[in-house]
Design an enzyme around this catalytic site. Sequence first.
Site, PDB file in Angstrom:
ATOM      1  N   GLU A  65       0.844  -1.189   0.000  1.00  0.00           N
ATOM      2  CA  GLU A  65       0.000   0.000   0.000  1.00  0.00           C
ATOM      3  C   GLU A  65       0.885   1.248   0.000  1.00  0.00           C
ATOM      4  O   GLU A  65       1.770   1.390   0.846  1.00  0.00           O
ATOM      5  CB  GLU A  65      -0.898   0.049   1.237  1.00  0.00           C
ATOM      6  CG  GLU A  65      -2.018  -0.958   1.262  1.00  0.00           C
ATOM      7  CD  GLU A  65      -2.963  -0.722   2.432  1.00  0.00           C
ATOM      8  OE1 GLU A  65      -4.139  -1.086   2.316  1.00  0.00           O
ATOM      9  OE2 GLU A  65      -2.532  -0.181   3.481  1.00  0.00           O
ATOM     10  N   CYS A  66       0.658   2.142  -0.927  1.00  0.00           N
ATOM     11  CA  CYS A  66       1.329   3.433  -1.000  1.00  0.00           C
ATOM     12  C   CYS A  66       2.847   3.255  -0.913  1.00  0.00           C
ATOM     13  O   CYS A  66       3.472   2.806  -1.865  1.00  0.00           O
ATOM     14  CB  CYS A  66       0.803   4.374   0.082  1.00  0.00           C
ATOM     15  SG  CYS A  66       1.133   6.122  -0.271  1.00  0.00           S
ATOM     16  N   GLY A  67       3.479   3.595   0.223  1.00  0.00           N
ATOM     17  CA  GLY A  67       4.918   3.406   0.334  1.00  0.00           C
ATOM     18  C   GLY A  67       5.339   1.978   0.094  1.00  0.00           C
ATOM     19  O   GLY A  67       6.388   1.708  -0.515  1.00  0.00           O
ATOM     20  N   THR A  96      -1.333  -0.869  -4.388  1.00  0.00           N
ATOM     21  CA  THR A  96      -2.239   0.269  -4.566  1.00  0.00           C
ATOM     22  C   THR A  96      -1.614   1.503  -3.932  1.00  0.00           C
ATOM     23  O   THR A  96      -0.841   1.407  -2.980  1.00  0.00           O
ATOM     24  CB  THR A  96      -3.606   0.021  -3.901  1.00  0.00           C
ATOM     25  OG1 THR A  96      -3.422  -0.091  -2.477  1.00  0.00           O
ATOM     26  CG2 THR A  96      -4.261  -1.244  -4.431  1.00  0.00           C
TER      27      THR A  96
END
Length: 436
Positions: free
Chosen positions: A327-329, A427
């Site tokens: 997720e993200c990072g 994501t």
Amino acid sequence: MAAGLVISAPASGVGKTTLTLALARAWRNRGLNVQCFKSGPDYIDPAFHAAATGRASVNLESWAMDREAIAHLVSRGADADVVLAEGSMGLFDGVAARGVSGTGATADIAEMLGWPVVLVIDPSGQAQTAAAIAAGLRDYRPGVRLAGVVLNRVASPRHEDLVRRALNDAGIAVFGALPRHAEISLPKRHLGLVQAEEQAEIGKLIDEAARFVAEHVDLDAVLRSAANWSPQPAANGLNVTPPGQRIALARDAAFSFVYPHMLEAWRAAGAEISTFSPLADESPDTGADVCWLPGGYPELHAGTIAANARFRNALRAFAETRPVHGECGGYMVLGTALTDADGVSHEMTGLLGLETSFAKRRMHLGYRLATLAAPMPGHRAGARLRGHEFHYSTILAQPDTPLAVVHDATGAVIAETGSRRGHATGTFFHLIAEDR
């Protein structure tokens, strides 16, 4: 029966977090059991709440969660003496289009739970106008009840007197006034406050805030203004399926942005979670059946991640046979390269083709509704996932098959589709809930 309150303000940066932490610790020091919540998608504040109260805090999200999910989450306050929900942004700030049970505004939670609002007002650069702002917030939405205000950063006794008189004339209670006090300012960085676990002196900081607020705020009056509250039974809890039975979770200063309610829901469903530190060059548990990399600040540690060959090789080996999700990072670390703020490119794990840069900063912020084009750990193809995206990276390349069709809160399609390749998925948004 608990006493429920919401701490809010006209805008961000006024002092909501500091007041929430100070009240929680001050009441805890008096022997009261205090339960905190965070209204909105901020994933940093709950850790500060936990440090202040000794109890886990979770997010309450009206855009992403239905009323039953929120009722399930707030039921953890059933054994508390005081329940505090810290708001986000201004009291009525949310998105234009309604989500599952609201727009994401703090006012949604206040009205839904029947908890009065204590406003933090910063009257810097004004005097009587502060009363007009408070009165406008009081009268803006009939279902939201204002308990009173705490003034923050008052300039002088004369300044305080002018503001107090105007608020009294408007029929608004003033619980206290805080002069400027730099010693209780919480350090910040580009995604908000520096994380609680990164601050060795966080306990002392909260203690000082509690002492300062107790000296200037009538704690008894604030407590008397709270609503008596008993949680209503929820027919259903969270609609959460664990991504696996045994989950290897990256957890350190670079990978820490995961919603507490998600981890609790995984455990409640019978999942086992083992943590490992990529920054310490650790490998995911070889006995796990899925690996999850949350967001965080990988851009601050990109050189270390690139140099930790044991972690990167172990993750690649894991992904040969089992799902890995970021997720993200975490998504960025699953990619090919991450360019830091100085323009230096660092090799990541290469499980996905994503390339991102912090040298070309661009803020991505907002709610996300994703319809999965293919399965990801814990969720089937076609599932509608609600989450929140907040980062400053720029996509240089996103060549893999899109994971989802992603819309923002207005319904507009966005380019941050997520990616999938082999057993790896990622994501940019942080998952909050799946639509029922």
